[in-house]
Write a protein that holds these residues in place. Sequence first.
Motif, PDB file in Angstrom:
ATOM      1  N   LYS A 138      41.210  39.352  42.798  1.00 44.84           N
ATOM      2  CA  LYS A 138      41.704  40.077  41.628  1.00 44.84           C
ATOM      3  C   LYS A 138      43.228  40.057  41.679  1.00 44.84           C
ATOM      4  O   LYS A 138      43.825  40.261  42.738  1.00 44.84           O
ATOM      5  CB  LYS A 138      41.214  41.521  41.636  1.00 44.84           C
ATOM      6  N   LEU A 188      46.723  41.554  39.694  1.00 47.29           N
ATOM      7  CA  LEU A 188      47.317  42.471  38.719  1.00 47.29           C
ATOM      8  C   LEU A 188      48.729  42.003  38.408  1.00 47.29           C
ATOM      9  O   LEU A 188      49.549  41.858  39.312  1.00 47.29           O
ATOM     10  CB  LEU A 188      47.350  43.901  39.257  1.00 47.29           C
ATOM     11  N   THR A 194      52.107  42.891  36.239  1.00 48.45           N
ATOM     12  CA  THR A 194      52.786  43.933  35.470  1.00 48.45           C
ATOM     13  C   THR A 194      54.159  43.445  35.050  1.00 48.45           C
ATOM     14  O   THR A 194      54.777  42.620  35.722  1.00 48.45           O
ATOM     15  CB  THR A 194      52.951  45.231  36.287  1.00 48.45           C
ATOM     16  N   CYS A 233      43.056  37.386  36.526  1.00 44.46           N
ATOM     17  CA  CYS A 233      44.266  38.179  36.266  1.00 44.46           C
ATOM     18  C   CYS A 233      44.003  39.246  35.212  1.00 44.46           C
ATOM     19  O   CYS A 233      43.341  38.991  34.206  1.00 44.46           O
ATOM     20  CB  CYS A 233      45.396  37.290  35.738  1.00 44.46           C
ATOM     21  N   LYS A 234      44.554  40.394  35.466  1.00 41.52           N
ATOM     22  CA  LYS A 234      44.642  41.468  34.477  1.00 41.52           C
ATOM     23  C   LYS A 234      46.114  41.800  34.368  1.00 41.52           C
ATOM     24  O   LYS A 234      46.830  41.837  35.372  1.00 41.52           O
ATOM     25  CB  LYS A 234      43.872  42.714  34.911  1.00 41.52           C
ATOM     26  N   GLY A 235      46.586  42.032  33.155  1.00 48.75           N
ATOM     27  CA  GLY A 235      47.999  42.304  32.981  1.00 48.75           C
ATOM     28  C   GLY A 235      48.261  43.466  32.058  1.00 48.75           C
ATOM     29  O   GLY A 235      47.486  43.747  31.156  1.00 48.75           O
ATOM     30  N   VAL A 275      48.490  51.162  41.272  1.00 44.74           N
ATOM     31  CA  VAL A 275      47.903  50.065  42.040  1.00 44.74           C
ATOM     32  C   VAL A 275      46.630  50.544  42.752  1.00 44.74           C
ATOM     33  O   VAL A 275      45.604  49.861  42.739  1.00 44.74           O
ATOM     34  CB  VAL A 275      48.906  49.465  43.048  1.00 44.74           C
ATOM     35  N   TRP A 308      43.843  50.864  40.247  1.00 48.64           N
ATOM     36  CA  TRP A 308      43.355  49.546  39.851  1.00 48.64           C
ATOM     37  C   TRP A 308      42.469  48.957  40.948  1.00 48.64           C
ATOM     38  O   TRP A 308      41.398  48.412  40.666  1.00 48.64           O
ATOM     39  CB  TRP A 308      44.535  48.616  39.535  1.00 48.64           C
ATOM     40  N   LEU A 316      43.375  49.917  34.627  1.00 48.51           N
ATOM     41  CA  LEU A 316      44.753  49.475  34.414  1.00 48.51           C
ATOM     42  C   LEU A 316      45.632  50.688  34.101  1.00 48.51           C
ATOM     43  O   LEU A 316      45.179  51.664  33.500  1.00 48.51           O
ATOM     44  CB  LEU A 316      44.837  48.510  33.238  1.00 48.51           C
TER      45      LEU A 316
END
Length: 95
Positions: free
Chosen positions: A28, A30, A32, A55-57, A79, A82, A88
């Motif tokens: 995973k 993240l 930002t 990815c998560k943004g 963090v 998450w 998020l």
Amino acid sequence: MKLDILIKILQENMSFAIPHNFSKAQCKILVTVGEKEKGNMKKSAAYLVNSNPNCKGVMLSNIGHGVSLANPEFFNYFVEKWIKDGKLPDGKVIN
């Protein structure tokens, strides 16, 4: 800051490239970016998010560059949330 140090920092920043196998990373990720950052940082964040399906943004409101240094308690909190809950932080999701 001495000129030679500034030049080295700028050279390193300009020569950065995403590793060729980034799209194959299986963990995973993240991503930002601060709402108050320069446009090229926002574009880079979107590029990262779209370069790997893991990815998560999120664009963090009212934040510039370096949230982990500017507000470490907030950074550690979001963090941890998450990692533990998949939640998020508040902000605009990057697509």
